[in-house]
Design a protein around this motif. Structure first.
Motif, short mmCIF file in Angstrom:
data_model
loop_
_atom_site.label_atom_id
_atom_site.label_comp_id
_atom_site.label_asym_id
_atom_site.label_seq_id
_atom_site.Cartn_x
_atom_site.Cartn_y
_atom_site.Cartn_z
N PRO A 36 6.27 -2.11 9.40
CA PRO A 36 7.44 -1.84 8.56
C PRO A 36 7.08 -1.06 7.30
CG PRO A 36 7.44 -4.12 9.29
CD PRO A 36 6.11 -3.56 9.66
N VAL A 37 8.07 -0.36 6.76
CA VAL A 37 7.86 0.42 5.53
C VAL A 37 9.03 0.22 4.59
CG1 VAL A 37 6.38 2.19 6.55
CG2 VAL A 37 8.87 2.47 6.62
N ARG A 52 3.94 12.61 8.85
CA ARG A 52 2.53 12.61 9.19
C ARG A 52 1.83 11.39 8.58
NH1 ARG A 52 1.46 17.16 7.35
NH2 ARG A 52 0.28 16.68 5.46
N LYS A 53 2.18 11.05 7.36
CA LYS A 53 1.57 9.91 6.70
C LYS A 53 1.99 8.58 7.34
CE LYS A 53 -0.83 11.86 3.42
NZ LYS A 53 -2.29 11.69 3.30
N THR A 54 3.27 8.46 7.68
CA THR A 54 3.74 7.20 8.26
C THR A 54 3.34 7.07 9.73
OG1 THR A 54 5.91 8.19 8.73
CG2 THR A 54 5.67 6.97 6.66
N ALA A 55 2.99 8.20 10.38
CA ALA A 55 2.54 8.13 11.77
C ALA A 55 1.22 7.39 11.89
CB ALA A 55 2.41 9.54 12.35
N GLU A 63 8.98 7.36 -2.79
CA GLU A 63 7.77 6.70 -2.34
C GLU A 63 8.04 5.91 -1.07
OE1 GLU A 63 5.86 5.94 -6.81
OE2 GLU A 63 6.61 4.25 -5.66
N VAL A 64 7.00 5.81 -0.22
CA VAL A 64 7.05 4.95 0.97
C VAL A 64 5.87 3.99 0.88
CG1 VAL A 64 6.96 4.82 3.48
CG2 VAL A 64 8.16 6.73 2.36
N GLN A 99 0.83 -1.19 0.00
CA GLN A 99 0.00 0.00 0.00
C GLN A 99 0.87 1.25 0.00
OE1 GLN A 99 -2.76 0.23 3.25
NE2 GLN A 99 -3.73 2.10 2.49
N LEU A 100 0.59 2.16 -0.90
CA LEU A 100 1.36 3.40 -1.01
C LEU A 100 0.95 4.35 0.12
CD1 LEU A 100 3.44 4.95 -2.73
CD2 LEU A 100 1.51 5.90 -4.02
N VAL A 101 1.93 4.71 0.96
CA VAL A 101 1.68 5.59 2.10
C VAL A 101 2.02 7.03 1.75
CG1 VAL A 101 2.31 6.10 4.49
CG2 VAL A 101 2.13 3.72 3.73
#
Length: 258
Positions: free
Chosen positions: A146-147, A138-141, A253-254, A121-123
């Motif tokens: 794992p990312v 903010r998005k990864t919070a 991208e993450v 899934q694109l974060v």
């Protein structure tokens, strides 16, 4: 004469035994206890294991990368009849501006086993969310898992990092030995934890750092996600991920794993 099992029977066995598998990195909070198993399932497993002539059993291995989205999916099949068939690629829930099929083929088998059958899934994406490290944080919070960080520089070199923890601002380094760096430039290479230190990831408001040890970072990004650098570091004993130690970001991208 050997014993043949259907795919469904193999899935039942796999589901049963995976519950007893120890955590590879250990979990001090986990206590030993009893596993509750439905009587019907236990009887089925017992019938599968009961064989008056065990010396005729055959063990068939199936590569984890051939699994589809579910770890117990009936689509996990042996490729003995088609040895040249390509492994199933990860399912991407959104389009990527960086990833190509050959990237997926190389990186997917090196992810932790528990993630190899998970959709991606694109974060965060600079193409969608703009160029801001604060926005990335903010998005990864919003996720606690794992990312995978992917970078394409202005010379079209692709490289990045797998982090056992989502990115965040921190007072100290975080992450585990699952974290690694990788590059596709000019060929695929990955650099796992060397064991020399635990400087996996550290997040600042003005930079993101991966890998350290008294010198330059394995991978470093600025607050605008426009510039970065990559050098050898003792955390991963890596070579620079790009031929250009100081690079400009073309796309970033993450990805997380459902």
């Amino acid at each position: 004469m050997g014993v043949a099992y259907s795919v469904g029977e193999v899935d039942h066995l796999y589901t049963f035994f995976v519950q007893w598998s120890p955590n590879i990195y250990g979990d001090p909070r986990r206590k030993h206890g009893f596993l509750l198993v439905d009587k019907k399932e236990l009887a089925e497993i017992d019938s599968l294991l009961r064989d008056p002539e065990p010396e005729h059993w055959n063990i068939i291995t199936v590569r984890g990368a051939t699994c589809s989205q579910s770890v117990c999916s009936s689509q996990c099949v042996s490729t003995s009849e088609n040895k040249d068939t390509e492994d199933t690629l990860p399912v991407l829930t959104q389009d990527s501006h960086i990833l190509r099929e050959h990237h997926l083929e190389k990186i997917a088998p090196h992810l932790p086993a528990r993630l190899q059958c998970s959709p991606w899934q694109l974060v965060y994406s600079t193409e969608i969310h703009g160029t801001s490290l604060k926005t990335l944080y903010r998005k990864t919070a919003e996720i606690q898992q794992p990312v995978l960080l992917l970078i394409q520089d202005t010379h079209n070199q692709v490289f990045g990092a797998f982090s056992s923890d989502s990115f965040r601002v921190s007072d100290c380094c975080y992450g585990t030995g699952e974290t690694f760096l990788f590059t596709f430039s000019p060929e695929f290479k990955m650099f796992r934890w060397s064991g020399e230190n635990s400087y996996f990831v550290r997040g600042f408001l003005d930079s993101l750092q991966l890998g350290a040890g008294g010198g330059p970072f394995g991978l470093w990004l600025d607050s605008d996600l426009l510039r970065g650098s990559t050098f050898s570091c003792s955390t991963f004993c890596n070579t620079p991920l790009s031929p250009h130690h100081d690079f400009r970001v073309q796309a970033l991208e993450v990805w997380s794993f459902q």
